[in-house]
Design a protein around this motif. Structure first.
Motif, PDB file in Angstrom:
ATOM      1  N   PHE A  97      44.217  25.565  41.698  1.00  0.00           N
ATOM      2  CA  PHE A  97      45.123  25.361  40.572  1.00  0.00           C
ATOM      3  C   PHE A  97      46.579  25.240  41.020  1.00  0.00           C
ATOM      4  CE2 PHE A  97      41.423  27.596  39.076  1.00  0.00           C
ATOM      5  CZ  PHE A  97      41.148  27.021  37.846  1.00  0.00           C
ATOM      6  N   ASN A 101      46.497  31.092  40.602  1.00  0.00           N
ATOM      7  CA  ASN A 101      45.555  31.889  39.819  1.00  0.00           C
ATOM      8  C   ASN A 101      44.685  32.809  40.671  1.00  0.00           C
ATOM      9  OD1 ASN A 101      46.609  30.525  37.695  1.00  0.00           O
ATOM     10  ND2 ASN A 101      44.794  29.322  37.244  1.00  0.00           N
ATOM     11  N   LEU A 102      45.279  33.431  41.694  1.00  0.00           N
ATOM     12  CA  LEU A 102      44.531  34.456  42.430  1.00  0.00           C
ATOM     13  C   LEU A 102      44.367  35.653  41.502  1.00  0.00           C
ATOM     14  CD1 LEU A 102      45.998  34.460  46.043  1.00  0.00           C
ATOM     15  CD2 LEU A 102      43.979  33.309  45.157  1.00  0.00           C
ATOM     16  N   TYR A 103      43.232  36.359  41.654  1.00  0.00           N
ATOM     17  CA  TYR A 103      42.987  37.534  40.815  1.00  0.00           C
ATOM     18  C   TYR A 103      43.998  38.619  41.198  1.00  0.00           C
ATOM     19  CZ  TYR A 103      38.604  34.979  40.397  1.00  0.00           C
ATOM     20  OH  TYR A 103      37.670  34.012  40.212  1.00  0.00           O
ATOM     21  N   GLY A 104      44.835  39.001  40.229  1.00  0.00           N
ATOM     22  CA  GLY A 104      45.967  39.876  40.523  1.00  0.00           C
ATOM     23  C   GLY A 104      45.593  41.283  40.942  1.00  0.00           C
ATOM     24  N   HIS A 105      44.389  41.754  40.567  1.00  0.00           N
ATOM     25  CA  HIS A 105      44.015  43.138  40.863  1.00  0.00           C
ATOM     26  C   HIS A 105      43.208  43.252  42.144  1.00  0.00           C
ATOM     27  CE1 HIS A 105      40.624  41.308  38.985  1.00  0.00           C
ATOM     28  NE2 HIS A 105      39.876  42.386  39.033  1.00  0.00           N
ATOM     29  N   LEU A 106      42.987  42.113  42.823  1.00  0.00           N
ATOM     30  CA  LEU A 106      42.178  42.140  44.048  1.00  0.00           C
ATOM     31  C   LEU A 106      43.014  41.669  45.227  1.00  0.00           C
ATOM     32  CD1 LEU A 106      38.913  40.461  42.682  1.00  0.00           C
ATOM     33  CD2 LEU A 106      39.420  42.900  42.843  1.00  0.00           C
ATOM     34  N   CYS A 114      34.790  37.526  45.754  1.00  0.00           N
ATOM     35  CA  CYS A 114      34.429  37.877  44.372  1.00  0.00           C
ATOM     36  C   CYS A 114      33.253  37.059  43.833  1.00  0.00           C
ATOM     37  CB  CYS A 114      35.648  37.703  43.470  1.00  0.00           C
ATOM     38  SG  CYS A 114      35.418  38.434  41.850  1.00  0.00           S
ATOM     39  N   HIS A 149      50.684  39.357  45.108  1.00  0.00           N
ATOM     40  CA  HIS A 149      52.143  39.404  44.982  1.00  0.00           C
ATOM     41  C   HIS A 149      52.835  39.715  46.307  1.00  0.00           C
ATOM     42  CE1 HIS A 149      51.150  43.709  44.276  1.00  0.00           C
ATOM     43  NE2 HIS A 149      52.218  43.888  44.987  1.00  0.00           N
ATOM     44  N   ARG A 163      39.024  30.693  48.767  1.00  0.00           N
ATOM     45  CA  ARG A 163      38.164  31.217  47.706  1.00  0.00           C
ATOM     46  C   ARG A 163      37.232  30.135  47.184  1.00  0.00           C
ATOM     47  NH1 ARG A 163      40.993  33.473  42.278  1.00  0.00           N
ATOM     48  NH2 ARG A 163      41.694  31.305  42.126  1.00  0.00           N
TER      49      ARG A 163
END
Lengths: 254, 328
Positions: A97, A101-106, A114, A149, A163
């Motif tokens: 994207f 849009n990486l998963y923020g909590h991982l 994932c 981040h 990913r």
């Protein structure tokens, strides 16, 4: 000789009263790198999202790997896919994207593993090993335990590429992968994509990077007002275009 | 709020020489502050030295078995009611966001009903459930296999309180969870779907864990609020802190004294819960929490940095001012 991997004919799509796609004809054969260029709002991102069914199509025909996207032919009628049909279909297509849009909590390696755990059903250890290999391929093994981040935009986008690749997709979709990046970070992402293209991956790339399209693309399609105005080899579309619209656009961006 | 930053470094004058700053005395602030302190002291003194309050009786009851038992019931009741409220609230929120419009309507109706009726009414209703259903039966359909209870045995003050408080909280909490889920970036859902996850997996693996960080701070507030809302249980004799305190003062008429005893315990519980909340917030993504609540007092203190750091930034500022001056 090769059957098309993606074949669209007369694809239309509207959001409310706004007609976004006005009859798109498009084709990608296995192993091809197809670049889509065009002004903002011309419908190129929407079309890309239709290919992996993130958006539905209103009219026309859109086939991926020989069958209609979103519908299953059964008993002489087309039946809409169920949730898990969509999931199975999308698991074979990688998507990258504009905003990563990486998963923020991982962390990075969990981002990559994932889908391996939750979709491919791999064990956690095996998935982690595979994810590390993918991160290594994009040169980010050293950043495996960092959260999104803590990574630069370019690094985040390379994790996103890893990913998508981890699921062994037969097709990769890139939605303006370098548009949200600082200029000095663009090249590292383009290099990863170029390596992927050289490895024979089938790719559809929506991009503003005309240089990349010229160098890596097998075909370039120019989108404007919901249709493909012109399509052909990079040399023909980017250097010897017969369409005044294409030339006007290229004059502005080059 | 932190005091505004006060500059101590001298400023360059018109001829370039450094001239020190003389701080201003804010006399108005001092006078108003002194008046406010005097007023508060007078208020506190009028209660503490009030000869109608028998403080020895307050201390006598503070650790009496009946009060301590009430404290224990209040804690237990708050925890259970909050757990019921939170879990049901998540279910309601997911229902409300589901694509199935029947589920949406049921959730909306539930939330409307439980937010639309006073919790006091709900407590009394559950306590008196036996008027509607004298017996509660769990039975496998079309067989004789099942269990049957007398409603009055089950609907004690405690269970009525749990149901009333828990169901009521779930209605409020559903809205918090819904807001938390919707605050998670749409791109996260798209990435998960593109990665081959079903919508259920996307919700469970990607969206809810991230929504949690937004939901946690209000959760702490709900629990703290719940600690005190349990005092309403007095109407169904739930044996909580307030019920037990009231039973004592109805016998010996030491009304104010026992209200003070209860208040002290509520304040202690609230202080502990507030401390636990701040620990919880630190564990769940400090970033998200900072968006919802400002930094805590301790964080503000720490952020000011060491005097050495302050001196350094001041010197840097001076350097840049001098640079500008020479350019001119």
């Amino acid at each position: 000789m090769n059957a098309s991997l993606v074949r669209a004919s007369g694809v239309t799509k509207s959001f409310g009263h706004h007609q976004v796609l006005n009859g798109v004809d498009f084709e990608v054969r296995p192993g091809e790198v197809s670049c889509i260029i065009g002004p903002s709002g011309s419908g190129k991102s929407t079309f890309l999202r239709c290919i992996n069914a993130l958006e539905t199509v209103d009219g026309g025909s859109l086939e991926v790997a020989g069958s209609q996207v979103g519908y299953e032919l059964r008993g002489g009628t087309y039946r809409p896919w169920r949730d898990r049909d969509f999931a199975r279909f999308r698991s074979g297509i990688g998507m990258v994207f504009q905003r990563f849009n990486l998963y923020g909590h991982l962390d990075a390696v969990e981002n990559v593993s994932c889908s391996l755990v939750n979709v491919a059903g791999m064990s956690k250890d095996a998935a982690r090993e595979r994810a590390m290999a993918e991160l290594d391929r994009v040169g980010l093994a050293a950043h495996a335990t960092k959260r999104p981040h803590q990574l630069s935009g370019g690094q985040q986008q390379r994790v996103a590429i890893a990913r998508a690749l981890a699921m062994d997709p037969q097709l990769m979709l890139f939605d303006e992968p370098t548009s949200a990046l600082d200029p000095e970070l663009v090249d590292e992402v383009l290099e990863s994509m170029k390596a992927l293209a050289l490895g024979g991956m089938t790719m559809v790339v929506v991009t503003h990077e005309i240089g990349f399209a010229r160098e890596v693309g097998d075909t370039v399609s120019f989108f404007d007002e919901g249709v493909i105005v012109e399509s052909g080899t990079p040399d023909r579309v980017l250097s010897h275009s017969s369409s005044p619209r294409t030339r006007a656009f290229l004059d502005k961006v080059l | 709020m932190a005091a505004p930053h006060r500059r101590t470094e001298p400023l360059p004058g018109p001829d370039g020489a450094l001239i020190p700053i003389t701080p201003r005395m804010h006399w108005g602030r001092w006078v108003i502050g002194a008046l406010a302190v005097a007023f508060v002291l007078w208020l506190v003194a009028s209660v503490v030295f009030n000869e109608n309050i028998r403080w020895n009786r307050v201390f006598e009851y503070l650790f009496s078995p009946k009060i301590l038992n009430g404290v224990f019931v209040t804690i237990w009741m708050s925890v259970l009611a909050t757990v019921i409220g939170l879990s049901l609230g998540v279910v309601l929120a997911v229902m409300k966001l589901s694509r199935n419009s029947v589920l949406q309507w049921i959730a909306t109706g539930y939330i409307w009903f439980f937010r639309g009726t006073p919790v006091l009414v709900q407590l009394i209703f559950w306590y008196n459930l036996a008027f509607l259903f004298p017996f509660l039966t769990l039975q496998v359909p079309f067989t004789q296999i099942g269990v049957r209870w007398d409603t009055n045995d089950i609907m004690t003050g405690f269970t009525a309180a749990l149901l009333g408080l828990g169901l009521n909280l779930s209605a409020y909490f559903a809205e918090t969870v819904r807001a938390g889920i919707q605050a998670v970036d749409r791109g996260q859902t798209e990435a998960a779907l593109a990665g081959g996850m079903t919508s259920m997996q996307t919700m469970r693996v990607i969206v809810l864990p991230q929504a949690l960080r937004i939901i946690i701070p209000p959760t702490g507030n709900e629990f703290i609020s719940m600690l005190k809302t349990t005092s309403l249980v007095i109407v169904v004799a739930g044996n909580d802190l307030m019920t037990n305190a009231s039973q004592i003062y109805k016998q010996n008429n030491l009304i104010i004294e026992l209200l003070i005893v209860a208040s002290i315990w509520y304040m202690v519980l609230t202080a502990i819960a507030t401390f636990a909340q701040s620990r919880l917030e630190r564990r769940f993504g400090a970033d998200a929490v900072r968006l919802v609540r400002g930094p805590t007092f301790a964080q503000t203190l720490l952020k000011r940095g060491s005097p050495a750091q302050q001196a350094q930034t001041a010197t840097e500022a001076m350097a840049s001012i001098e640079e500008k001056a020479t350019k001119r």
